[in-house]
Enzyme design. Structure first.
Site, mmCIF file in Angstrom:
data_model
loop_
_atom_site.group_PDB
_atom_site.id
_atom_site.type_symbol
_atom_site.label_atom_id
_atom_site.label_comp_id
_atom_site.label_asym_id
_atom_site.label_seq_id
_atom_site.Cartn_x
_atom_site.Cartn_y
_atom_site.Cartn_z
ATOM 1 N N HIS A 65 4.531 14.439 -0.795
ATOM 2 C CA HIS A 65 3.310 15.049 -1.289
ATOM 3 C C HIS A 65 3.363 16.503 -0.837
ATOM 4 C CE1 HIS A 65 0.823 11.116 -1.893
ATOM 5 N NE2 HIS A 65 1.293 11.578 -3.036
ATOM 6 N N ASP A 67 1.433 18.640 0.601
ATOM 7 C CA ASP A 67 0.986 19.105 1.922
ATOM 8 C C ASP A 67 1.997 18.770 3.016
ATOM 9 O OD1 ASP A 67 0.202 16.452 1.335
ATOM 10 O OD2 ASP A 67 -1.362 16.456 2.858
ATOM 11 N N ASP A 204 0.625 9.968 7.005
ATOM 12 C CA ASP A 204 0.237 9.437 5.706
ATOM 13 C C ASP A 204 0.619 7.974 5.515
ATOM 14 O OD1 ASP A 204 -0.436 12.102 5.624
ATOM 15 O OD2 ASP A 204 -0.298 12.153 3.447
#
Ligand SMILES: [Zn+2]
Length: 302
Positions: A65, A67, A204
């Protein structure tokens, strides 16, 4: 400067805010630097934090992802621009190879550095050096995500009083350590077991086995707490942790210092994360991360 410390480059999930950059963390472990999850803007955060491209030996990306990975393009080009003299190894989920390729070759530049691609597709050890073994474990997120752990090998701690008791001094100390015994005195007679230090990086994920495996017995644990417990449904739906969940993991795993990070922009008050972590019964060292902070790996168990 501590020989083992975490330099926090960014702490925001999803989007940067006025006060938080996208993720980014450099772990200094003796002479080596490991860059975790470089989000957008990591190159500039490195400058602000006093981290040079030369400080990076290894890059670990948990998942693709933005970020956690958009900063790869800038960081990789900077490593090459600065002609870093040592090789650099990059770990990332193998299923995201196409993302890595695009980030690595997003624009034209001159490649000067040996960058080894070491994609991850299974739990287990990735690398072993004199200072640590790097392990990975699958996490649970909408895209494939892997956490990382460094484990220093166990060793022996020399006890000066025992050396004196056995009359061992000067060059004989080194000889005993190298050879394991000297004139009937063994290394075990003059030393005690020294547990290796552990660091883990868990980003995450919802709660899953990997979280517990990686966190077990860590001296320093960096773990996402995107949400507060009032939004635990959201956290579960999006594959994230709450501060209470992260702190409960740290408590059960016997973590000595916990770093909470990767905060949703929806929460204006960082103190709420600390309160929630303490409310979950975690009593060890605690840092609610801010950009550009440095967090030392706690000194060894007495
Ligand atoms: Zn994220």
């Amino acid at each position: 400067m501590s020989a083992r410390e975490l330099v926090v480059l960014g702490t925001a999930s999803q989007v940067p805010t006025r006060h938080r950059n996208h993720n980014g963390y450099l772990l200094r472990w003796d002479g080596e630097g490991i860059l975790f999850d470089p989000g957008e803007g990591t190159q500039r955060q490195m400058l602000r934090a006093g981290v040079a491209a030369h400080d990076i030996n290894r890059i670990c990306v948990t998942h693709f992802h933005g970020d956690h990975s958009l900063g790869l393009a800038g960081v990789i080009q900077r490593i090459n621009l600065d002609q870093v003299p040592h090789p650099v190894t990059a770990h990332y989920p193998a299923s995201g190879q196409h993302f890595f390729d695009r980030l690595r070759y997003s624009t034209a530049y001159r490649e000067t550095v040996k960058l080894t691609e070491a994609p991850v597709d299974a739990d287990g050890p990735l690398a072993t050096t004199a200072a640590y073994t790097l392990d990975t474990h699958r996490l649970s997120h909408p895209v494939e995500s892997y956490g990382y752990r460094l484990t220093e090998p166990d060793g022996r701690r020399i006890l000066p009083a025992k050396l004196a008791e056995h009359g061992i001094r000067g060059p004989d100390v080194g000889r005993l350590q190298r050879e394991g015994a000297l004139g009937g005195v063994t290394l075990a007679d003059v030393s005690e077991h020294r547990r290796g230090q552990r660091f883990a990086f868990i980003m995450d994920t919802r709660l899953c086995d990997g979280v517990y495996v990686l966190a077990e017995g860590c001296d320093l644990l960096v773990i996402e707490s995107t949400f507060l417990d009032e939004d635990r449904r959201l956290a579960a739906d999006h594959g994230h942790l709450t501060a209470a969940q992260a702190a409960a993991v740290a408590r059960e795993a016997g973590v000595r210092h916990l770093v909470l990070t990767h905060f949703s922009q929806r929460y204006p008050d960082p103190e709420a994360f600390e309160a929630e972590a303490r409310g979950a019964g975690y009593e060890g060292g605690l840092t609610v991360a801010e950009d550009l902070m440095r967090v030392a790996v706690p000194s060894r168990h007495p």
